[in-house]
Design an enzyme around this catalytic site. Structure first.
Site, short mmCIF file in Angstrom:
data_model
loop_
_atom_site.label_atom_id
_atom_site.label_comp_id
_atom_site.label_asym_id
_atom_site.label_seq_id
_atom_site.Cartn_x
_atom_site.Cartn_y
_atom_site.Cartn_z
N ASP A 163 0.82 -1.22 0.00
CA ASP A 163 0.00 0.00 0.00
C ASP A 163 0.85 1.26 0.00
OD1 ASP A 163 -1.98 -1.88 0.20
OD2 ASP A 163 -2.90 -1.08 2.00
N ASP A 184 -0.24 -4.56 -3.77
CA ASP A 184 -1.30 -3.54 -3.92
C ASP A 184 -0.73 -2.14 -3.70
OD1 ASP A 184 -3.11 -5.68 -4.22
OD2 ASP A 184 -3.57 -5.71 -2.08
#
Length: 331
Positions: A163, A184
């Site tokens: 992230d 991600d």
């Protein structure tokens, strides 16, 4: 393959020590590790000196150095630009300003709160600054949390693991920059363009993009255009172990065009969100004219091919030229 309900488907099938500024505007706040009178020794001290009521553009200039702090830009009424000292304004490679912080969800924070740089104001530009979240593997840990519309990031480096970049709201533009992570690490609900960026993957088994759109209207969209996605320097990443992305939202939309894909990319290209919650029925995960070893192979059954290149205005809106720095966009 046709997917109903979205207009986007028409596209489917310098000197030794300078900044991007030539001269500092009057009233610029200067940050230095060895501040002179009237300068600031930390970035947050300069941020706290900004006017929250003025509508006139404000500027911060950061001199070379490592700044170990979390920086939170509050809501302002004015545009704000922050410039880092550099020898190469049109790229991240000569950056000399590093902002470093370590925080993760495992410390009890939400994603935004973990951000090393949290930008909570619109009409914001950042030039030639490196932003690190040093928390490392094992928890979500954001380096940059971009929370408002009309934000531009030019010649920056954004480095984390999971992230790394939260592109959360409104139209956002990232150009000639470096983004690094493993899981991600480019995610959120913004309408974001990533143009001419180097995207470095630091470990296998993960995903680059995770767009969070959950509705049928085009409120969120990621476009990667003319970028390069490869193993990060000094990191060994096994071939064919990385996916371009997975659908975080039920209507996740992520497009990759004219981009060089390294051999780390899995031939399927895209992954479902999870085995039990796939999010693939309404997702638009598409490519066009990518190159490199990672551009070949049989893509996932739910992946799509763009019919033509998606222009910036489809993502950012027709007035994007009013706030995007044209010096960072090829003519």
């Amino acid at each position: 393959m046709k997917v109903p309900g979205i207009s986007l488907l028409v596209f489917l099938a310098c000197t030794a020590s300078i900044s991007a500024l030539s001269t500092l505007p009057s009233g610029t706040l200067v940050v230095s590790k060895s501040p002179s009178p009237g300068q600031y020794e930390s970035i947050m001290k300069a941020v706290k000196a900004l006017s929250t009521t003025s509508t006139a553009k404000q500027t911060i200039y950061i001199k070379k150095g490592e700044y170990k702090e979390q920086v939170v830009i509050p809501l302002l009424r004015s545009p704000l630009s922050i410039y880092g000292e550099t020898s190469t304004p049109l790229t991240y490679k000569g950056n000399t300003v590093n902002i470093k912080h370590s925080a993760g969800q495992s410390d009890g924070f939400n994603n935004d709160q973990t951000g090393t740089l949290r930008v909570l104001t619109p009409n914001f530009s950042l030039y030639n600054v490196n932003v690190y979240n040093q928390k490392g593997k094992g928890t979500q840990a954001v380096a940059l949390s971009a929370q408002k519309e009309n934000q531009g990031y030019y010649g920056v480096s954004i480095i984390g693991y999971q992230d790394t970049l939260l592109a959360q709201k409104g139209a956002q533009f990232y150009a000639k920059s470096y983004i690094e992570g493993a899981v991600d690490f480019m995610f959120g609900d913004a309408r974001a363009v990533f143009y001419d960026c180097d995207i470095g993957v630091s470990a296998g088994g993960g995903y680059v993009l995770a767009n969070g759109r959950n509705t049928s209207d085009l409120t969120s969209l990621f476009l990667v255009d003319k970028c390069r996605i490869h193993a990060a320097e000094k990191h060994s990443v096994e071939e064919k172990t990385v996916y371009l992305g997975r659908p975080w939202g039920t209507h996740s939309t992520a497009l990759v065009q004219r981009t060089d894909l390294g051999k780390i990319i899995n031939p399927k290209g895209w992954s479902e969100w999870s085995k039990t919650d796939q999010h693939t029925d309404n997702a638009i995960l598409a490519e066009l004219d990518n190159t490199g070893e990672g551009a070949s192979g049989e893509r996932a059954s739910f992946a799509k091919k763009l019919r033509s290149y998606v222009p910036f205005e489809t993502v950012l809106g027709p007035s994007y030229r009013d706030w995007v720095d044209s010096a960072y966009v090829a003519s």
